[in-house]
Design an enzyme around this catalytic site. Structure first.
Site, PDB file in Angstrom:
ATOM      1  CB  CYS A   1      -0.883   0.059   1.242  1.00 18.99           C
ATOM      2  SG  CYS A   1      -2.042  -1.315   1.386  1.00 18.99           S
TER       3      CYS A   1
ATOM      4  N   GLY B   1      -0.071   0.088  -4.975  1.00 22.44           N
ATOM      5  CA  GLY B   1      -1.384  -0.539  -4.813  1.00 22.44           C
ATOM      6  C   GLY B   1      -2.341  -0.034  -5.856  1.00 22.44           C
TER       7      GLY B   1
ATOM      8  CG  ASN C   1       2.734   0.512   3.424  1.00 22.03           C
ATOM      9  OD1 ASN C   1       3.863   0.894   3.189  1.00 22.03           O
ATOM     10  ND2 ASN C   1       2.320  -0.687   3.028  1.00 22.03           N
ATOM     11  N   GLY C   2       1.204  -1.691   5.692  1.00 27.83           N
ATOM     12  CA  GLY C   2       1.830  -2.711   6.535  1.00 27.83           C
ATOM     13  C   GLY C   2       0.810  -3.765   6.909  1.00 27.83           C
TER      14      GLY C   2
ATOM     15  CE1 TYR D   1       8.089  -6.121  -8.888  1.00 29.35           C
ATOM     16  CE2 TYR D   1       7.001  -6.144  -6.751  1.00 29.35           C
ATOM     17  CZ  TYR D   1       6.927  -6.118  -8.129  1.00 29.35           C
ATOM     18  OH  TYR D   1       5.717  -6.073  -8.742  1.00 29.35           O
TER      19      TYR D   1
END
Ligand code: SF4
Length: 482
Positions: free
Chosen positions: A2, A28, A102-103, A245
């Site tokens: 995210c 996302g 985010n997480g 990545y």
């Protein structure tokens, strides 16, 4: 998977958040949302799809106020549906609050069960809603203390933004697993922005100030910016997969240029896994910087042997099954002129199930390559991630069930080589702007970072920095079909 963005003190907060989310779209693509506040009222709009689809101009106009937070989502906890889109916003006894996260929280299910037993009713399947319930029932007075109290009870990874009536609160988890950085708009020193990645600052004209420290909380309101560390100190464990990545190559995270890190990974890969070849090509787009590094170190010409289509729509209707390898062909096409009659090295950042790699190797061979050697700029991926990156279960990861030779056979390459764990960590550390020249990389003498220091690399090593004990109610993470 995210991205979060927040801004305080700008009359066009919604517009700027829209642009910030647009630059974070790679983090996302399932849903997007923005919450704003004008000091009296909280405004919220969320939708499924890309930022550009969710926010037509007439929707952005309705989002008033000088404080905003935004979110782009790829679900890892909770399903892909509108009710799980973020920010999540609620009214509670002390006012209104919106949260973007985010997480992934590793104890969310246990906390949720406890909260439900005492009467909480959840509206989403998302672990993020647990934080909101904990904020609502906290006995602390000030909202930042309530947020700190709530986060003191959760475990896992979070880069979190909270929007209240009067303030923007940003928090990075004690291990700093997910990134979060601070910027400022030039000419307006009271207008701060906070984002998952620094790459989005370029688009909105903001200046990068610094990364939030692991365990740091920042409160921005009319009184200015205050920083505190409400949690006990832990050794940091930034997710190294962001460098391999996930993050955009024009971002700098914790002092490491993502682009330089990826080139270093390629250089180190060339040292560890050499091969005689005529040309080295990337799997675009994420494999490009590592391929440049491989090419430079191995002295093999870099070429674009595959081109990626950026126009694959979400609602594309596939023709009949008889068209083989359709999924990959839709995204990638070989340049036969580059490949024909050549011994080719393909550099990619990772192999998940192996199905995509197999199709790519076959595509390159069918285009005329005489040899196809696969080189991967990270170690064999054997373990799932519990901290917010969407990975398959262990049994689906080809490297957890197959030996190197078996993977080579499956993907039909002439040879295969992965970067070592130590090589990956050293290559990323060497890209730190505080120091070590990338030219010192081939032997890596003088840089001896421990593979356990600074980074989470659990999806390769199985060494999880935060224990994950599956809860009986634990919902299976959604699988990423590569
Ligand atoms: S398990 Fe892998 S993807 Fe997940 S946080 Fe750790 S390094 Fe990143």
């Amino acid at each position: 998977m995210c991205g979060v963005f927040g801004i305080f003190g700008h009359p066009e907060s919604a517009n700027i958040t829209y642009l910030g989310l647009h630059a974070l779209q790679h983090r996302g693509q399932e849903s997007a949302g923005i919450a704003t506040c004008d000091g009296h009222q909280l405004y919220l709009h969320r939708g499924m799809g890309h930022v550009i689809d969710v926010f037509p101009p007439e929707q952005i106009e309705k989002l008033r106020g000088e404080i905003a937070i935004g979110h782009v989502r790829y679900s890892t906890s909770g399903g892909s549906m509108l009710k799980n889109a973020q920010p999540i916003a609620v009214d509670y006894a002390r006012g209104s609050i919106a949260v973007a996260h985010n997480g992934n929280l590793t104890n969310a299910e246990a906390l949720r069960e406890r909260l439900e037993e005492r009467g909480s009713i959840f509206q989403t399947n998302s672990d993020t809603e647990v934080i909101i319930h904990l904020v609502a029932i906290s006995t602390q007075r000030a909202v930042e203390d309530r947020v700190a109290d709530a986060l003191g009870q959760v475990e896992g990874a979070y880069s979190l933004l909270c929007l209240t009536d009067q303030a923007l609160i940003a928090v990075r988890d004690p291990l700093g697993i997910r990134p979060l950085c601070l910027g400022v708009l030039p000419g307006n020193p009271t207008c701060h922005v906070v984002a998952s990645e620094s790459s989005c600052f370029e688009l909105i004209g903001a200046q990068f100030v610094r990364d939030l420290d692991p365990g740091e909380m920042i409160v921005i309101d009319r009184r200015g910016l205050r920083s505190s560390r409400p949690f006990s100190k832990s050794a940091p464990r930034m997710c190294i997969f962001e460098f391999v990545y996930f993050a955009r190559p024009d971002s700098t995270i914790d002092g490491v240029s993502v682009y330089e890190a990826r080139k270093n990974l390629g250089r180190r890969l060339a040292v560890e896994c050499p091969v005689d070849a005529d040309v080295v090509i990337p799997v675009p787009d994420s494999g490009v910087p590592a391929t440049i590094g491989y090419s430079q170190r191995a002295n093999i010409p870099f070429e674009l042997g595959l081109v990626r289509s950026h126009y694959v729509g979400r609602t594309f209707i596939e023709p009949q099954q008889s068209i083989r390898h359709f999924g990959v062909k839709l995204k990638l096409a070989p340049i036969a002129h580059v490949l024909r009659g050549r011994r080719v090295v393909i550099v990619d950042d990772s192999i998940v199930r192996g199905t995509t790699s197999r199709k790519i190797v076959k595509m390159v061979r069918a285009a005329g390559a005489t040899e196809v050697h696969l080189r991967i700029s990270s170690p064999p991926n054997r373990w799932p991630c519990y901290y917010g990156i969407d990975t398959p279960t262990r049994s689906e990861l080809i490297a957890s069930t197959h030996s190197l030779d078996e993977i080579n056979q499956y993907v039909t390459s002439d040879s295969i080589g992965y970067l070592s764990l130590e090589g990956m960590v050293e290559a990323v550390v060497a890209a730190r702007s505080d120091g070590v020249s990338q030219r010192s990389l081939p032997v890596m003498q003088g840089t001896k970072p421990s593979a356990d220091r600074d980074f989470c690399h659990a999806c390769w090593s199985g060494q999880y920095p935060i224990a994950f004990v599956p809860h009986p109610r634990h919902r299976q993470m959604r699988l990423l079909d590569t």
